[in-house]
Motif scaffolding. Structure first.
Motif, short mmCIF file in Angstrom:
data_model
loop_
_atom_site.label_atom_id
_atom_site.label_comp_id
_atom_site.label_asym_id
_atom_site.label_seq_id
_atom_site.Cartn_x
_atom_site.Cartn_y
_atom_site.Cartn_z
N THR A 163 -7.94 10.75 -0.14
CA THR A 163 -7.96 12.39 -0.18
C THR A 163 -6.64 12.56 0.55
O THR A 163 -5.61 13.51 -0.21
CB THR A 163 -8.99 12.92 0.57
OG1 THR A 163 -10.25 12.58 -0.31
CG2 THR A 163 -9.11 14.50 0.49
N GLU A 164 -6.34 12.11 1.78
CA GLU A 164 -5.19 12.44 2.40
C GLU A 164 -3.86 12.12 1.72
O GLU A 164 -2.96 12.49 1.60
CB GLU A 164 -5.16 11.75 3.82
CG GLU A 164 -6.16 12.36 4.91
CD GLU A 164 -5.42 13.67 5.52
OE1 GLU A 164 -4.38 13.58 5.78
OE2 GLU A 164 -6.44 14.48 5.35
N ALA A 165 -4.13 10.74 1.31
CA ALA A 165 -2.77 10.10 0.64
C ALA A 165 -2.52 10.81 -0.75
O ALA A 165 -1.05 11.01 -1.01
CB ALA A 165 -2.79 8.69 0.35
N PHE A 166 -3.54 11.09 -1.50
CA PHE A 166 -3.40 11.41 -3.02
C PHE A 166 -3.55 12.97 -3.40
O PHE A 166 -2.92 13.54 -4.39
CB PHE A 166 -3.84 10.33 -3.93
CG PHE A 166 -3.59 9.26 -3.63
CD1 PHE A 166 -2.23 8.70 -4.04
CD2 PHE A 166 -4.53 8.00 -3.18
CE1 PHE A 166 -1.82 7.43 -3.95
CE2 PHE A 166 -4.09 6.67 -3.05
CZ PHE A 166 -2.92 6.30 -3.37
N LEU A 181 0.74 -1.28 -0.07
CA LEU A 181 0.14 -0.01 -0.17
C LEU A 181 1.05 1.26 0.00
O LEU A 181 0.60 2.46 -0.79
CB LEU A 181 -1.08 -0.02 1.22
CG LEU A 181 -2.07 -0.73 1.20
CD1 LEU A 181 -3.04 -0.76 2.40
CD2 LEU A 181 -3.05 -0.30 -0.20
N ASP A 182 1.89 1.42 0.91
CA ASP A 182 2.90 2.29 0.85
C ASP A 182 3.45 2.54 -0.68
O ASP A 182 3.68 3.62 -1.23
CB ASP A 182 3.88 2.25 1.86
CG ASP A 182 4.80 3.52 1.94
OD1 ASP A 182 4.14 4.73 2.08
OD2 ASP A 182 5.98 3.39 1.88
N GLY A 183 3.90 1.60 -1.21
CA GLY A 183 4.53 1.60 -2.46
C GLY A 183 3.45 2.15 -3.54
O GLY A 183 3.98 2.72 -4.57
N ILE A 184 2.31 1.64 -3.47
CA ILE A 184 1.12 1.98 -4.28
C ILE A 184 0.99 3.61 -4.25
O ILE A 184 0.95 4.34 -5.25
CB ILE A 184 -0.38 1.32 -4.01
CG1 ILE A 184 -0.17 -0.21 -4.55
CG2 ILE A 184 -1.32 1.93 -4.68
CD1 ILE A 184 -1.35 -0.94 -4.21
N ARG A 185 1.03 4.10 -2.88
CA ARG A 185 0.73 5.54 -2.92
C ARG A 185 2.06 6.40 -3.42
O ARG A 185 1.68 7.08 -4.29
CB ARG A 185 0.82 5.68 -1.25
CG ARG A 185 0.60 7.13 -0.93
CD ARG A 185 0.92 7.39 0.66
NE ARG A 185 1.97 7.04 1.12
CZ ARG A 185 3.35 7.76 0.83
NH1 ARG A 185 3.26 8.69 -0.02
NH2 ARG A 185 4.27 7.11 1.36
N ARG A 186 3.36 5.84 -3.52
CA ARG A 186 4.29 6.19 -3.78
C ARG A 186 4.43 6.44 -5.09
O ARG A 186 4.67 7.35 -6.00
CB ARG A 186 5.60 5.86 -3.17
CG ARG A 186 5.84 6.38 -1.75
CD ARG A 186 7.29 6.22 -1.13
NE ARG A 186 7.27 4.54 -0.76
CZ ARG A 186 8.36 3.89 -0.73
NH1 ARG A 186 9.38 4.56 -0.83
NH2 ARG A 186 8.34 2.53 -0.72
N PHE A 187 4.31 5.05 -5.73
CA PHE A 187 4.06 5.17 -7.31
C PHE A 187 3.06 5.77 -7.76
O PHE A 187 3.11 6.70 -8.89
CB PHE A 187 4.22 3.47 -7.57
CG PHE A 187 4.22 3.13 -9.01
CD1 PHE A 187 5.14 3.39 -9.73
CD2 PHE A 187 3.05 2.65 -9.92
CE1 PHE A 187 5.91 3.30 -10.97
CE2 PHE A 187 3.47 2.25 -11.28
CZ PHE A 187 4.76 2.33 -11.89
#
Length: 139
Positions: free
Chosen positions: A117-120, A56-62
């Protein structure tokens, strides 16, 4: 485990579960590769299995790297609106033989992810708007 052709496996998945677009699966696979490379760099080149939370963290960063502030819009177009959707995508690929899992892996690993919303979107809000929005959410 027998190697399954990604496109053939994806056709089987989409026939059984049409909730998510083909692009959601391709992106998740690319995000997995991205995450494994990131973790490999952090651990002096050793490759290891990654957890759902790490993915999930990788998905967010990618996603931020690939789509910037449009990530949520792109995900919504694919049928992905929350972290559990990525869990479903991953486990559909596991069930189709496209990805492997360990005994410790489960769909619930994706349950306590992040708010989209927070992440992206929040990283791209002007500071004044971000503060006003945060204050409004507290009220």
């Amino acid at each position: 485990m027998q190697e399954v052709n990604f496109d053939l496996g994806l056709e089987r998945i989409l026939a059984k579960d049409p909730r998510y677009s083909r692009d959601a699966y391709a992106f998740t696979r690319e995000a997995l590769d991205f995450t494994q490379k990131q973790i490999s760099r952090e651990h002096q080149g050793s490759i290891r299995h990654i957890s759902g939370q790490e993915l999930l963290d990788g998905i967010r960063r990618f996603a931020l790297q690939q789509y910037g502030p449009m990530a949520v819009t792109v995900f919504e177009d694919w049928g992905v609106t929350r972290c559990m959707d990525f869990g479903d995508v991953v486990f559909n690929m596991v069930d189709a033989g496209l990805l492997a899992k360990t005994e410790k892996d489960s769909r619930e690993d994706f349950q306590n992810g992040y708010d989209f919303t927070e992440a992206f979107r929040k990283p791209y809000l002007p500071e004044g708007k971000a503060k006003k929005k945060a204050i409004a959410e507290l009220e």
